[in-house]
Design a protein around this motif. Structure first.
Motif, PDB file in Angstrom:
ATOM      1  N   THR A 143       2.033  -2.931   4.116  1.00  0.00           N
ATOM      2  CA  THR A 143       0.786  -2.169   4.245  1.00  0.00           C
ATOM      3  C   THR A 143       0.816  -1.258   5.461  1.00  0.00           C
ATOM      4  O   THR A 143      -0.026  -0.372   5.583  1.00  0.00           O
ATOM      5  CB  THR A 143      -0.430  -3.111   4.346  1.00  0.00           C
ATOM      6  OG1 THR A 143      -0.333  -3.869   5.564  1.00  0.00           O
ATOM      7  CG2 THR A 143      -0.493  -4.057   3.157  1.00  0.00           C
ATOM      8  N   GLU A 144       1.771  -1.503   6.374  1.00  0.00           N
ATOM      9  CA  GLU A 144       1.935  -0.694   7.591  1.00  0.00           C
ATOM     10  C   GLU A 144       3.361  -0.150   7.615  1.00  0.00           C
ATOM     11  O   GLU A 144       4.270  -0.752   7.043  1.00  0.00           O
ATOM     12  CB  GLU A 144       1.682  -1.538   8.849  1.00  0.00           C
ATOM     13  CG  GLU A 144       0.418  -2.393   8.800  1.00  0.00           C
ATOM     14  CD  GLU A 144      -0.847  -1.569   8.691  1.00  0.00           C
ATOM     15  OE1 GLU A 144      -0.875  -0.458   9.245  1.00  0.00           O
ATOM     16  OE2 GLU A 144      -1.799  -2.046   8.047  1.00  0.00           O
TER      17      GLU A 144
ATOM     18  N   ARG B 268       0.174  -8.716  10.786  1.00  0.00           N
ATOM     19  CA  ARG B 268      -0.739  -8.158  11.774  1.00  0.00           C
ATOM     20  C   ARG B 268      -1.987  -9.058  11.841  1.00  0.00           C
ATOM     21  O   ARG B 268      -3.081  -8.677  11.435  1.00  0.00           O
ATOM     22  CB  ARG B 268      -1.119  -6.723  11.409  1.00  0.00           C
ATOM     23  CG  ARG B 268       0.062  -5.785  11.166  1.00  0.00           C
ATOM     24  CD  ARG B 268       0.824  -5.481  12.441  1.00  0.00           C
ATOM     25  NE  ARG B 268       1.926  -4.548  12.218  1.00  0.00           N
ATOM     26  CZ  ARG B 268       1.848  -3.223  12.358  1.00  0.00           C
ATOM     27  NH1 ARG B 268       0.698  -2.653  12.681  1.00  0.00           N
ATOM     28  NH2 ARG B 268       2.912  -2.461  12.167  1.00  0.00           N
TER      29      ARG B 268
ATOM     30  N   ARG C 224       0.855  -1.182   0.000  1.00  0.00           N
ATOM     31  CA  ARG C 224       0.000   0.000   0.000  1.00  0.00           C
ATOM     32  C   ARG C 224       0.896   1.239   0.000  1.00  0.00           C
ATOM     33  O   ARG C 224       1.599   1.530   0.971  1.00  0.00           O
ATOM     34  CB  ARG C 224      -0.912   0.002   1.237  1.00  0.00           C
ATOM     35  CG  ARG C 224      -1.929   1.153   1.265  1.00  0.00           C
ATOM     36  CD  ARG C 224      -2.783   1.091   2.527  1.00  0.00           C
ATOM     37  NE  ARG C 224      -3.477  -0.186   2.621  1.00  0.00           N
ATOM     38  CZ  ARG C 224      -3.598  -0.894   3.737  1.00  0.00           C
ATOM     39  NH1 ARG C 224      -3.042  -0.462   4.851  1.00  0.00           N
ATOM     40  NH2 ARG C 224      -4.258  -2.040   3.744  1.00  0.00           N
TER      41      ARG C 224
ATOM     42  N   TYR D  16      -4.917  -9.253   4.626  1.00  0.00           N
ATOM     43  CA  TYR D  16      -3.474  -9.110   4.700  1.00  0.00           C
ATOM     44  C   TYR D  16      -3.060  -7.746   5.236  1.00  0.00           C
ATOM     45  O   TYR D  16      -3.493  -6.705   4.741  1.00  0.00           O
ATOM     46  CB  TYR D  16      -2.851  -9.314   3.321  1.00  0.00           C
ATOM     47  CG  TYR D  16      -1.369  -9.024   3.269  1.00  0.00           C
ATOM     48  CD1 TYR D  16      -0.444  -9.899   3.823  1.00  0.00           C
ATOM     49  CD2 TYR D  16      -0.894  -7.862   2.665  1.00  0.00           C
ATOM     50  CE1 TYR D  16       0.910  -9.636   3.775  1.00  0.00           C
ATOM     51  CE2 TYR D  16       0.467  -7.593   2.604  1.00  0.00           C
ATOM     52  CZ  TYR D  16       1.366  -8.487   3.167  1.00  0.00           C
ATOM     53  OH  TYR D  16       2.717  -8.213   3.123  1.00  0.00           O
ATOM     54  N   ALA D  17      -2.223  -7.752   6.248  1.00  0.00           N
ATOM     55  CA  ALA D  17      -1.607  -6.537   6.771  1.00  0.00           C
ATOM     56  C   ALA D  17      -0.240  -6.935   7.306  1.00  0.00           C
ATOM     57  O   ALA D  17      -0.127  -7.892   8.076  1.00  0.00           O
ATOM     58  CB  ALA D  17      -2.453  -5.903   7.874  1.00  0.00           C
ATOM     59  N   GLU D  18       0.810  -6.223   6.905  1.00  0.00           N
ATOM     60  CA  GLU D  18       2.163  -6.591   7.322  1.00  0.00           C
ATOM     61  C   GLU D  18       3.041  -5.350   7.429  1.00  0.00           C
ATOM     62  O   GLU D  18       3.010  -4.470   6.566  1.00  0.00           O
ATOM     63  CB  GLU D  18       2.782  -7.584   6.335  1.00  0.00           C
ATOM     64  CG  GLU D  18       4.139  -8.093   6.779  1.00  0.00           C
ATOM     65  CD  GLU D  18       4.711  -9.180   5.875  1.00  0.00           C
ATOM     66  OE1 GLU D  18       5.791  -9.708   6.197  1.00  0.00           O
ATOM     67  OE2 GLU D  18       4.086  -9.488   4.838  1.00  0.00           O
ATOM     68  N   THR D  19       3.832  -5.330   8.489  1.00  0.00           N
ATOM     69  CA  THR D  19       4.799  -4.258   8.689  1.00  0.00           C
ATOM     70  C   THR D  19       5.721  -4.160   7.476  1.00  0.00           C
ATOM     71  O   THR D  19       6.269  -5.153   7.007  1.00  0.00           O
ATOM     72  CB  THR D  19       5.639  -4.535   9.947  1.00  0.00           C
ATOM     73  OG1 THR D  19       4.782  -4.589  11.088  1.00  0.00           O
ATOM     74  CG2 THR D  19       6.695  -3.456  10.148  1.00  0.00           C
TER      75      THR D  19
END
Length: 348
Positions: A128-129, A102, A67, A122-125
């Motif tokens: 997307t973070e 995450r 992102r 899906y969210a990952e340092t």
């Protein structure tokens, strides 16, 4: 130090690499972030650059897994500077790493302990973070894996790929005196050799077309090293094959190395057009094939435990270190094909 004074009276501002869009990055100065409820603020000591970070910069990562704009950096180690509400203040000052995914913690897969298969999206340092190519990083405290007070944070920055390898070892279930092959002698492959050597295999072979990389595996516990041509004579030999290269042909060739009824674990990140696995061979040989993407909380615990006990030493894999200001130079080395390039670190 508290969330009201996250820098402890030191840094009033921090820096971060920001990839605004594919091909465009900049180093920005920003206020030190403040951890919210359930979060911690970490001072980053070292952050590893992975090929997936280069994919983010080049715009080659699948759209659902990045992102923009984003600060990359999912392989890192640091020290807790401050905690948010609801977090144990005793964490302040602790050296630590943290899981990247995450995971929601509430879905069926998370409740079964398979946090890398979270159904919550899906969210990952670092993708997307906000990630660790920065002076400071905020992460949920529940993802932390604290380290001993004397931990080498430079080496600990490689615990994220080590956790992926630990997930592969869990999936492969190695038993003492088995014959094991590792395909690929990059960072994942050499970490795999260290963890698999601790299982007392009868044979631990490493296969890589780069002779220098394959030979390096001998220093980490491999019993033999060879190129792909030499591996042709070993088809059907191995109880367990751990594939780490992600090259177009290595999924198929790894299955050929496994004995009848053997086990194959795929950890490399393949791209479209990779050679498929022969379904006739798969069926007739009754192979067990698993794939790994990321690492569960349990695999993270395995990697941190092995590191703490001295069974895993990632430090010799580091070949280059750069300051944040030279992110462009650092990322250009990754995936460049030079066998002398191992793990590249940013040191904020």
């Amino acid at each position: 130090m508290t969330a009201d004074d996250p820098a402890g009276g030191g840094d009033a501002a921090g820096r971060a690499v920001v990839v605004d869009r594919p091909g465009v990055h900049r180093l920005v100065r920003r206020e030190v972030p403040v951890p919210g409820p359930g979060e911690v603020l970490v001072r980053v000591a070292a952050a590893g650059i992975c090929l997936s970070d280069r994919e983010v910069l080049d715009g080659h990562r699948a759209a659902g897994y990045v992102r923009y704009p984003v600060t990359p950096g999912h392989e890192w180690a640091g020290t807790v500077l401050a905690v948010g509400d609801g977090v144990d203040p005793a964490l302040v000052g602790r050296r630590t790493v943290a899981e990247g995914f995450r995971a929601c913690g509430a879905c069926e897969r998370c409740r079964c302990g398979e946090t890398s298969l979270c159904l919550g999206g899906y969210a990952e340092t670092g993708f997307t973070e906000p990630g660790a190519f920065a002076d400071h990083l905020v992460v949920p405290a529940r993802l932390l894996h604290p380290l001993p007070d004397d931990a080498d944070l430079r080496a600990a920055a490689l615990l994220e790929p080590a956790a992926v390898v630990a997930a592969a070892v869990r999936a492969g279930r190695p038993r003492p005196a088995e014959r094991i092959a590792v395909v690929g002698a990059g960072t994942l492959g050499l970490l795999a050799v260290q963890l698999l050597a601790a299982t007392s295999p009868a044979e631990l072979a490493v296969i890589d077309p780069r002779a220098a990389r394959a030979d390096a595996a001998l220093r980490f516990g491999a019993t033999r090293s060879l190129g792909p041509d030499g591996a042709d004579a070993l088809h059907g030999r191995y109880d367990l094959v751990v594939e780490t290269a992600g090259a177009p042909s290595t999924a198929a060739s790894s299955c050929l190395l496994a004995r009848r009824g053997g086990r194959v674990v795929l950890t490399g990140m393949f791209t479209a057009g990779a050679t498929g696995i022969d379904p006739v061979h798969l069926s007739v040989s009754q192979l067990e094939v698993r794939s790994v993407f990321g690492a569960s909380s349990a695999a993270w615990s395995d990697a941190v435990r092995a590191f703490t006990l001295g069974l895993l030493d990632p430090a010799p894999l580091v070949t280059h270190e750069f300051p944040l200001e030279r992110f462009g130079d650092a990322v250009a080395l990754v995936g460049g094909g030079d066998p002398a390039t191992g793990k590249v670190l940013l040191r904020p």
